[in-house]
Write a protein that holds these residues in place. Structure first.
Motif, PDB file in Angstrom:
ATOM      1  N   GLU A 125       0.584  -1.278  -0.004  1.00 16.79           N
ATOM      2  CA  GLU A 125       0.115   0.029  -0.046  1.00 16.79           C
ATOM      3  C   GLU A 125       0.896   1.089   0.051  1.00 16.79           C
ATOM      4  OE1 GLU A 125      -2.677  -0.262   3.120  1.00 16.79           O
ATOM      5  OE2 GLU A 125      -3.374  -2.405   2.781  1.00 16.79           O
ATOM      6  N   TYR A 126       2.034   1.099   0.830  1.00 16.43           N
ATOM      7  CA  TYR A 126       2.879   2.333   0.609  1.00 16.43           C
ATOM      8  C   TYR A 126       3.461   2.629  -0.475  1.00 16.43           C
ATOM      9  CZ  TYR A 126       6.728   5.146   2.944  1.00 16.43           C
ATOM     10  OH  TYR A 126       7.368   6.110   3.383  1.00 16.43           O
ATOM     11  N   LEU A 127       3.876   1.731  -1.511  1.00 16.19           N
ATOM     12  CA  LEU A 127       4.284   1.902  -2.687  1.00 16.19           C
ATOM     13  C   LEU A 127       3.305   2.320  -3.566  1.00 16.19           C
ATOM     14  CD1 LEU A 127       6.494   1.603  -4.917  1.00 16.19           C
ATOM     15  CD2 LEU A 127       5.756  -0.767  -5.146  1.00 16.19           C
ATOM     16  N   ALA A 128       1.829   1.882  -3.503  1.00 16.39           N
ATOM     17  CA  ALA A 128       0.789   2.461  -4.180  1.00 16.39           C
ATOM     18  C   ALA A 128       0.582   3.796  -3.887  1.00 16.39           C
ATOM     19  CB  ALA A 128      -0.269   1.699  -3.845  1.00 16.39           C
ATOM     20  N   GLY A 129       0.800   4.421  -2.735  1.00 14.62           N
ATOM     21  CA  GLY A 129       0.631   5.694  -2.040  1.00 14.62           C
ATOM     22  C   GLY A 129       1.565   6.719  -2.704  1.00 14.62           C
ATOM     23  N   ALA A 130       2.909   6.021  -2.645  1.00 15.03           N
ATOM     24  CA  ALA A 130       4.082   6.826  -3.293  1.00 15.03           C
ATOM     25  C   ALA A 130       3.682   7.269  -4.638  1.00 15.03           C
ATOM     26  CB  ALA A 130       5.371   6.107  -2.793  1.00 15.03           C
ATOM     27  N   THR A 131       3.240   6.240  -5.307  1.00 18.09           N
ATOM     28  CA  THR A 131       2.918   6.193  -6.935  1.00 18.09           C
ATOM     29  C   THR A 131       1.855   7.360  -6.999  1.00 18.09           C
ATOM     30  OG1 THR A 131       3.884   3.783  -7.201  1.00 18.09           O
ATOM     31  CG2 THR A 131       2.273   4.860  -8.639  1.00 18.09           C
ATOM     32  N   ALA A 132       0.920   7.150  -6.322  1.00 20.13           N
ATOM     33  CA  ALA A 132      -0.359   7.947  -6.424  1.00 20.13           C
ATOM     34  C   ALA A 132       0.094   9.562  -6.186  1.00 20.13           C
ATOM     35  CB  ALA A 132      -1.491   7.707  -5.476  1.00 20.13           C
ATOM     36  N   LEU A 133       1.055   9.761  -5.248  1.00 24.24           N
ATOM     37  CA  LEU A 133       1.645  11.152  -4.893  1.00 24.24           C
ATOM     38  C   LEU A 133       2.316  11.576  -6.399  1.00 24.24           C
ATOM     39  CD1 LEU A 133       2.434  13.327  -3.375  1.00 24.24           C
ATOM     40  CD2 LEU A 133       4.207  12.075  -2.185  1.00 24.24           C
ATOM     41  N   ALA A 134       3.329  10.603  -6.885  1.00 21.05           N
ATOM     42  CA  ALA A 134       4.052  11.145  -7.805  1.00 21.05           C
ATOM     43  C   ALA A 134       2.997  11.395  -9.206  1.00 21.05           C
ATOM     44  CB  ALA A 134       4.978  10.067  -8.388  1.00 21.05           C
ATOM     45  N   ARG A 135       2.037  10.706  -9.359  1.00 24.13           N
ATOM     46  CA  ARG A 135       0.990  11.122 -10.251  1.00 24.13           C
ATOM     47  C   ARG A 135       0.190  12.266 -10.063  1.00 24.13           C
ATOM     48  NH1 ARG A 135      -1.991   6.877  -9.741  1.00 24.13           N
ATOM     49  NH2 ARG A 135      -0.750   5.473 -11.003  1.00 24.13           N
ATOM     50  N   TRP A 136      -0.100  12.591  -9.046  1.00 23.02           N
ATOM     51  CA  TRP A 136      -0.555  13.877  -8.477  1.00 23.02           C
ATOM     52  C   TRP A 136       0.105  15.024  -8.580  1.00 23.02           C
ATOM     53  CZ3 TRP A 136       0.458  17.788  -5.072  1.00 23.02           C
ATOM     54  CH2 TRP A 136      -0.771  18.683  -4.929  1.00 23.02           C
ATOM     55  N   VAL A 137       1.484  14.978  -8.396  1.00 25.33           N
ATOM     56  CA  VAL A 137       2.286  16.126  -8.752  1.00 25.33           C
ATOM     57  C   VAL A 137       2.581  16.272  -9.973  1.00 25.33           C
ATOM     58  CG1 VAL A 137       4.543  16.887  -8.265  1.00 25.33           C
ATOM     59  CG2 VAL A 137       3.448  15.569  -6.441  1.00 25.33           C
ATOM     60  N   ASP A 138       2.594  15.281 -10.761  1.00 23.55           N
ATOM     61  CA  ASP A 138       2.761  15.490 -12.237  1.00 23.55           C
ATOM     62  C   ASP A 138       1.491  16.091 -12.736  1.00 23.55           C
ATOM     63  OD1 ASP A 138       4.208  14.895 -14.935  1.00 23.55           O
ATOM     64  OD2 ASP A 138       2.350  13.454 -15.143  1.00 23.55           O
ATOM     65  N   GLN A 139       0.260  15.907 -12.323  1.00 27.12           N
ATOM     66  CA  GLN A 139      -0.963  16.807 -12.888  1.00 27.12           C
ATOM     67  C   GLN A 139      -1.155  17.940 -12.549  1.00 27.12           C
ATOM     68  OE1 GLN A 139      -3.691  14.117 -11.299  1.00 27.12           O
ATOM     69  NE2 GLN A 139      -3.471  12.469 -12.802  1.00 27.12           N
ATOM     70  N   GLN A 140      -0.046  18.616 -11.686  1.00 26.56           N
ATOM     71  CA  GLN A 140      -0.218  20.008 -11.121  1.00 26.56           C
ATOM     72  C   GLN A 140       0.709  20.757 -12.135  1.00 26.56           C
ATOM     73  OE1 GLN A 140      -2.636  20.138  -8.575  1.00 26.56           O
ATOM     74  NE2 GLN A 140      -2.449  18.063  -9.068  1.00 26.56           N
ATOM     75  N   SER A 141      -0.235  21.682 -13.005  1.00 24.81           N
ATOM     76  CA  SER A 141       0.603  22.702 -13.978  1.00 24.81           C
ATOM     77  C   SER A 141       1.250  23.791 -12.957  1.00 24.81           C
ATOM     78  CB  SER A 141      -0.461  23.127 -15.041  1.00 24.81           C
ATOM     79  OG  SER A 141      -1.260  24.074 -14.217  1.00 24.81           O
ATOM     80  N   ALA A 142       2.102  24.470 -13.478  1.00 27.23           N
ATOM     81  CA  ALA A 142       3.126  25.368 -12.747  1.00 27.23           C
ATOM     82  C   ALA A 142       2.173  26.471 -12.419  1.00 27.23           C
ATOM     83  CB  ALA A 142       4.196  25.866 -13.802  1.00 27.23           C
ATOM     84  N   GLY A 143       1.162  26.849 -13.097  1.00 27.58           N
ATOM     85  CA  GLY A 143       0.433  27.902 -12.500  1.00 27.58           C
ATOM     86  C   GLY A 143      -1.099  27.695 -11.921  1.00 27.58           C
ATOM     87  N   GLN A 144      -1.194  26.458 -11.751  1.00 29.32           N
ATOM     88  CA  GLN A 144      -2.576  25.846 -11.244  1.00 29.32           C
ATOM     89  C   GLN A 144      -2.397  25.837  -9.890  1.00 29.32           C
ATOM     90  OE1 GLN A 144      -3.316  22.124 -13.074  1.00 29.32           O
ATOM     91  NE2 GLN A 144      -4.997  21.604 -11.704  1.00 29.32           N
ATOM     92  N   HIS A 145      -3.804  26.342  -9.260  1.00 25.20           N
ATOM     93  CA  HIS A 145      -3.907  26.356  -7.681  1.00 25.20           C
ATOM     94  C   HIS A 145      -4.789  25.505  -7.391  1.00 25.20           C
ATOM     95  CE1 HIS A 145      -0.655  29.350  -6.982  1.00 25.20           C
ATOM     96  NE2 HIS A 145      -0.954  29.843  -8.249  1.00 25.20           N
ATOM     97  N   SER A 146      -5.581  24.780  -8.130  1.00 19.39           N
ATOM     98  CA  SER A 146      -6.751  23.971  -7.644  1.00 19.39           C
ATOM     99  C   SER A 146      -6.152  22.643  -6.956  1.00 19.39           C
ATOM    100  CB  SER A 146      -7.562  23.222  -8.837  1.00 19.39           C
ATOM    101  OG  SER A 146      -8.785  22.508  -8.577  1.00 19.39           O
ATOM    102  N   PRO A 147      -6.681  22.515  -5.679  1.00 22.15           N
ATOM    103  CA  PRO A 147      -6.068  21.464  -4.879  1.00 22.15           C
ATOM    104  C   PRO A 147      -6.073  20.113  -5.416  1.00 22.15           C
ATOM    105  CG  PRO A 147      -7.388  22.822  -3.705  1.00 22.15           C
ATOM    106  CD  PRO A 147      -7.729  23.329  -5.024  1.00 22.15           C
ATOM    107  N   ARG A 148      -7.192  19.678  -6.059  1.00 21.45           N
ATOM    108  CA  ARG A 148      -7.150  18.362  -6.642  1.00 21.45           C
ATOM    109  C   ARG A 148      -6.934  18.431  -8.080  1.00 21.45           C
ATOM    110  NH1 ARG A 148     -10.429  14.880  -3.364  1.00 21.45           N
ATOM    111  NH2 ARG A 148     -11.149  15.982  -1.657  1.00 21.45           N
ATOM    112  N   GLY A 149      -6.324  19.531  -8.679  1.00 21.57           N
ATOM    113  CA  GLY A 149      -6.016  19.478 -10.223  1.00 21.57           C
ATOM    114  C   GLY A 149      -7.189  19.515 -11.019  1.00 21.57           C
ATOM    115  N   GLU A 150      -8.181  20.073 -10.751  1.00 19.70           N
ATOM    116  CA  GLU A 150      -9.450  20.251 -11.293  1.00 19.70           C
ATOM    117  C   GLU A 150      -9.545  21.290 -12.283  1.00 19.70           C
ATOM    118  OE1 GLU A 150     -12.603  19.919  -8.385  1.00 19.70           O
ATOM    119  OE2 GLU A 150     -12.212  17.609  -8.300  1.00 19.70           O
TER     120      GLU A 150
END
Length: 205
Positions: free
Chosen positions: A180-205
């Motif tokens: 589960e820890y590895l899955a959580g770390a992977t999900a974190l990396a994916r979430w960061v990748d989805q955040q654009s440089a000028g984006q401030h929406s918490p959930r990337g929406e």
């Protein structure tokens, strides 16, 4: 686990030899070696170490002198870029460590304990990226990460309690937690990748 930053006008071999005895004694007491920077390096490096600078600016305590802050600020785009690099690297290191550990529960439990502090650093940075200053308490910080990003942080709570000796992970529970820890770390990396440089929406929406 106290980290000391030493700012000086210049660093040469004479300075390093003089500091060396103190640094060795500090290390022998179980502390990380002091980080020594020139003032010029300190004021010009926030763009390449934004995660570290964000923590220093938020939590530092001045022991002597003053911390120069003029022009020292953390840019969100720099923070996102470093966080993505560190999060992706964390996933790769975890995969390698799990491959090396095999299915041995004791090795998995040790892996989780050793990894926890670094993961908390990444999660604090993720909360900053989502637009919120992280609270000092780690469990409160995890709650805010889940609220702001939508990431499931339950496994990180369990690993933190395990590291602190409050609820040890043993046997099959350690193996499941590592998965589960590895899955959580992977999900974190994916979430960061989805955040654009000028984006401030918490959930990337």
């Amino acid at each position: 686990d106290l980290n000391v930053l030493v700012l000086v006008d210049g660093v040469d071999m004479t300075h390093l030899r003089q500091e060396g005895a103190v640094a060795r004694a500090w290390g022998d007491a179980g502390n990380p070696p002091p980080l020594t920077l020139t003032v010029e390096e300190w004021t010009g490096s926030a763009d390449i170490f934004p995660m570290e600078y964000a923590d220093i600016l938020s939590y530092h305590r001045v022991l002597h002198g003053a911390l120069p802050r003029d022009g020292v600020q953390v840019n969100r785009a720099d923070l996102r870029l470093q966080l993505e690099h560190e999060a992706r690297s964390k996933v790769l290191r975890l995969r390698h460590a799990i491959l090396s550990a095999g299915a041995a529960p004791r090795a998995m439990a040790q892996l989780l304990a050793d990894s926890a502090s670094t993961m908390l650093v990444l999660l604090r940075a993720a909360l900053r990226l989502a637009g919120e200053d992280p609270p000092a308490d780690s469990f409160a910080m995890l709650d805010r990460v889940q609220a702001q990003t939508g990431l499931n942080v339950e496994v990180f709570r369990r690993v933190l309690r395990h590291r602190r000796g409050e609820a040890k992970l043993e046997g099959d529970a350690a193996v499941r937690a590592a998965e589960e820890y590895l899955a959580g770390a992977t999900a974190l990396a994916r979430w960061v990748d989805q955040q654009s440089a000028g984006q401030h929406s918490p959930r990337g929406e």
